[in-house]
Each structure stands twice: as C-alpha cells, then as structure tokens.
Design an enzyme around this catalytic site. Structure first.
Site, PDB file in Angstrom:
ATOM      1  N   HIS A  65       8.608  -6.201  -1.585  1.00 17.64           N
ATOM      2  CA  HIS A  65       8.569  -4.779  -1.264  1.00 17.64           C
ATOM      3  C   HIS A  65       9.851  -4.440  -0.511  1.00 17.64           C
ATOM      4  O   HIS A  65      10.436  -5.282   0.175  1.00 17.64           O
ATOM      5  CB  HIS A  65       7.339  -4.503  -0.382  1.00 17.64           C
ATOM      6  CG  HIS A  65       7.054  -3.071  -0.129  1.00 17.64           C
ATOM      7  ND1 HIS A  65       7.755  -2.318   0.787  1.00 17.64           N
ATOM      8  CD2 HIS A  65       6.107  -2.232  -0.663  1.00 17.64           C
ATOM      9  CE1 HIS A  65       7.254  -1.096   0.820  1.00 17.64           C
ATOM     10  NE2 HIS A  65       6.263  -1.004  -0.048  1.00 17.64           N
ATOM     11  N   ASP A 123       4.797 -11.844   4.371  1.00 15.11           N
ATOM     12  CA  ASP A 123       4.375 -10.445   4.361  1.00 15.11           C
ATOM     13  C   ASP A 123       2.957 -10.399   3.830  1.00 15.11           C
ATOM     14  O   ASP A 123       2.723 -10.561   2.640  1.00 15.11           O
ATOM     15  CB  ASP A 123       5.334  -9.631   3.488  1.00 15.11           C
ATOM     16  CG  ASP A 123       4.941  -8.161   3.406  1.00 15.11           C
ATOM     17  OD1 ASP A 123       3.896  -7.778   3.969  1.00 15.11           O
ATOM     18  OD2 ASP A 123       5.683  -7.384   2.766  1.00 15.11           O
ATOM     19  N   GLN A 129      -0.701  -7.134   1.548  1.00 12.73           N
ATOM     20  CA  GLN A 129      -1.764  -7.155   0.549  1.00 12.73           C
ATOM     21  C   GLN A 129      -2.753  -8.293   0.791  1.00 12.73           C
ATOM     22  O   GLN A 129      -3.966  -8.116   0.671  1.00 12.73           O
ATOM     23  CB  GLN A 129      -1.164  -7.279  -0.858  1.00 12.73           C
ATOM     24  CG  GLN A 129      -0.250  -6.149  -1.269  1.00 12.73           C
ATOM     25  CD  GLN A 129      -0.965  -4.824  -1.416  1.00 12.73           C
ATOM     26  OE1 GLN A 129      -2.154  -4.766  -1.731  1.00 12.73           O
ATOM     27  NE2 GLN A 129      -0.239  -3.742  -1.185  1.00 12.73           N
ATOM     28  N   LYS A 154      -3.953  -0.277   4.796  1.00  9.05           N
ATOM     29  CA  LYS A 154      -4.446  -0.922   3.574  1.00  9.05           C
ATOM     30  C   LYS A 154      -5.732  -1.699   3.833  1.00  9.05           C
ATOM     31  O   LYS A 154      -6.415  -2.105   2.894  1.00  9.05           O
ATOM     32  CB  LYS A 154      -3.381  -1.870   3.008  1.00  9.05           C
ATOM     33  CG  LYS A 154      -2.062  -1.192   2.647  1.00  9.05           C
ATOM     34  CD  LYS A 154      -1.069  -2.196   2.095  1.00  9.05           C
ATOM     35  CE  LYS A 154       0.336  -1.633   2.016  1.00  9.05           C
ATOM     36  NZ  LYS A 154       0.488  -0.527   1.074  1.00  9.05           N
ATOM     37  N   CYS A 192       8.159   0.728  -4.523  1.00 14.61           N
ATOM     38  CA  CYS A 192       9.046   0.173  -3.493  1.00 14.61           C
ATOM     39  C   CYS A 192       9.395  -1.282  -3.801  1.00 14.61           C
ATOM     40  O   CYS A 192       9.412  -2.137  -2.901  1.00 14.61           O
ATOM     41  CB  CYS A 192       8.422   0.284  -2.105  1.00 14.61           C
ATOM     42  SG  CYS A 192       8.267   1.971  -1.509  1.00 14.61           S
TER      43      CYS A 192
END
Length: 413
Positions: A130, A207, A210, A233, A371
């Site tokens: 991202h 990261d 998600q 999220k 993104c």
C-alpha cells in the site's frame, strides 16, 4: 489461554448483523450489501455507544488530571492500550503506541528509525505494498541517500521469497512488508520473512492493516520488530490505530513529534522525554477514538477468530465460483489460502463503471488502484474493482454481488 484462543460459541451471523445499524439501510431500493470492507468496515452499536458514552458521561483530557473525570477517562484510555496489547499478544503495554492509524505508525518508524541510518543503507519493501508502506520510505530514502529496494511479486500475486532472500545483504537495515495485501488478499508468510531477515540481523516491520482484521495475530509468535494496524478496518473508529514495537526499540528510537504529553521536563536549554510509550504520543490524543478501538477489540474477541476466517473464506469461495461463470472476467491475485478479498477486471468495462452499476443494485465495492500503483503495474492493469468480505456478510450477499455483476456486464459489454 489468550482471549483469541478461548472457545467461543458458533457464529450467529443474523445476530451479528443486527448489531450494525447501517446494515438496515436500503440503497436504490435494494438492501445494502456492503463489500468494501478492505477500505473500511462498518461499526457495531457496542463501539458507537462506547464512543458516545465518553462524551456523554466522562470526557476530559487524559493523564495528569486531578479531578474525577480526568481520572475516569485516563483509566479507560489506558485500558484500551491493554486491549491492544492483549489483542496482539504483546508482552507489555509499554510496547504499544497509539497513532492515527497504520499510515502514521509507519511514518513514525520511518522518521525515528530513519535517523539511525546512513547514506547507502538499504530498506526492502515489496511490489504489493500500500502507498502507506511506500511513500514514507521513499521520502526517507530521498532525504538520507538510502537505497529503497523492491522484493518482486509473482504472477499469482505472491511474494517471491527466494528473490527476497537474495536481496538481503550487509547494507540492509529494515524489511517492511504487508502481512496481507489489501488488493489481492495474499497472506505473506511472516515467519519466512522474519527467518530471512534474522539471517542478517535485520529488523522487520509488518503492515497488519488487513491481517489484524482477518487473522489471529500474535506478535510474539511472529517475532517481528514492528507491527502496525488501524482501527477503522477493525470495526472501530477512524483516526486511531497502533504501533507495536518489540523490546527496547521505543527506548532506542528518537521521538517522532514534539509537544505536550511526551515530555518529562522542559527547560530553556534542554528537554527530557517521558517514558515509553508516551514519548511517542505528543499532544492531546484521540481519546474517545482510542477508547472506541478498545471496544472494537473487545467486541471482536467475543467471536472465534478461526470461525470468522472460515466464514469469510466461504463467502469468497462462493463469489469466486460465480465469477468463474462470467466471460471476460479476470481475478487479479490468485494466491493459495488468500484472505477474503477479490480484485477483478472485466474486459471492455472500466472498473469505475462496474462499481457504479453495482451500486444501483445496493452492492458496494471499491474501484481504482487501491493505493497500490506499483502492484497494479506489476499485474498489468491500471485499476481493478474490488469486493472484500467481513464478519457480517452473508452467502446471499455473495450471490447478489455475482448477480449484479452479470447485469453490469450485460449493460456495459
């Protein structure tokens, strides 16, 4: 036994859906089928009320207050930090820094860790990142004369681990890679990444924007040095997230921003900083949102995480079976055991047009480059439409998505 591993009742999707007020809406005369969860998830009443309750009953600024409201709010704020610690299975709450989200958390590491680097040092990211895990490193590389290197992605959207291993050398200072792709749903093998990095004593940032939503996360088992995730999220509020930093990293790194809250003493000729994690939390924090994040974590912990994962994958499998019947449709990213995200293109139709027509039938998907422009170029597309599933989605919604897409194809082609 952690909260995540405790035995819980089977998922009751109807009951879960009833907790989300927005899911009662209709769009263009159709029930809302919200499949834009990779961008941001909806919020249960428990989270909404937790935030409203702060402002209704006990709002005050946190830390160093001497009155009742300040003490109550500080206690709830720090309870949320403990919620994050437990959710990630971090050893200590002092290893948790509240941020505005994953983007700020990565920028924090890039700024602070970057001050330790020298010209010619190297940072490795991947083609699936991202922009939030690209641009901070690009800015750092340009300002410090660093080399930003890109681990390649295969045609199926998986990380090329042999190539990654070959890239690590004596100048590598950090590997920063998505735990789960927001475009393809690819779940990267964090243990393998960490093993590659440890061969050269290189720290790893994951990261988890998600993965924290869809997978049980245990940062001790992952053995990463940094892990970031975002609240919006995770069925929580926007404007809040967290950084986990292993061991003494927060002691070793210089602060990201200066201001109130992050200091111990300020003199005319010098400043001393507060203990971690407050050293990295300058200014008045997002108080109610942090408390809301804690509420979202507690809400999610009511449900068996593996059962949620299986439910979401069943929805994806149902949708994928339907998409296979649509001529001219290409799924972008076909990694094994991927998360419940489907990016796709339709021959002769722009993804934006596809998304707009789906909306006519109450189906909310996202369209664009998500993104992740380097990944788009790697996969040979400029943009995709993307459907992404969450705990509250149903088989009926997966079918409605496929049916609406067939209608869109008939209209556009």
């Amino acid at each position: 036994m952690t909260a995540q591993s405790a035995i819980k009742a089977p998922l009751n999707i109807d009951a879960i859906r009833a907790e989300f007020p927005i899911l009662q809406r209709e769009i263009n005369g159709y029930p809302l089928r919200y499949l834009d969860n990779a961008a941001s998830a909806q919020k249960p009443e428990f989270v909404i009320e937790s935030i409203a309750g702060v402002y209704r009953a006990s709002y005050a600024n946190v830390h160093r207050g001497l009155h009742t409201l300040a003490n109550e709010t500080t206690e709830e704020f720090e309870k949320s930090r403990e919620d994050v610690r437990r959710f990630l299975n971090a050893p200590r709450s002092e290893e948790i820094v509240f941020t505005r989200g994953s983007t700020e958390a990565i920028n924090l590491v890039a700024h602070s860790f970057g001050q330790l680097l020298q010209q010619g040092d190297e940072i490795i990211i991947s083609q699936m990142e991202h922009h939030s895990n690209i641009v901070p490193w690009r800015l750092l590389a340009d300002s410090k004369g660093l080399n930003l290197r890109w681990a390649p992605v295969t045609d199926s959207g998986e990380l090329d681990y042999p190539q990654l291993a070959d890239m690590v050398n004596e100048r590598t200072r950090l590997i920063a890679i998505s735990h789960m792709s927001n475009v393809t749903g690819t779940i990267n093998d964090a243990a393998r990444i960490v093993e590659i990095a440890r061969s050269r004593s290189v720290p790893v940032l994951l990261d988890g924007s998600q993965s924290a939503v869809h997978l049980p996360v245990d940062v001790q088992a992952l053995d990463c040095d940094f892990f970031v995730f975002t609240g919006h999220k995770l069925y929580g509020p926007s404007g809040i997230g967290a950084l986990y930093a292993k061991g003494d990293w927060l002691d070793r790194l210089p602060p990201y921003m200066g201001g109130g809250e992050m200091i111990a003493d300020v003199y005319e000729d010098r400043v001393t900083f507060a203990d971690v994690p407050h050293k990295f939390e300058a200014g008045t924090p997002a108080i109610a949102d942090a408390i809301g994040l804690g509420a979202a974590i507690r809400w999610l912990e009511r449900h068996d995480r593996m059962a949620v994962l299986e439910h979401e994958r069943a929805l994806m499998d149902r949708a994928m079976a339907g998409l296979a019947e649509i001529d001219g449709l290409r799924v972008v990213g076909t990694a094994q055991d991927k998360g419940a995200i489907i990016s796709f293109t339709l021959d002769g139709a722009h993804p934006h047009d596809v998304a707009q027509i789906l909306d006519k039938y109450g189906v909310a998907v996202r369209a664009g480059h998500h993104c992740a422009q380097p990944l788009m170029r790697r996969m040979g597309v400029s943009s995709t439409a993307r459907a992404s599933f969450a705990i509250y989605n149903t088989i009926e919604e997966a079918d409605a998505f496929v049916d609406a897409l067939k209608k869109a194809r008939d209209f556009l082609i």
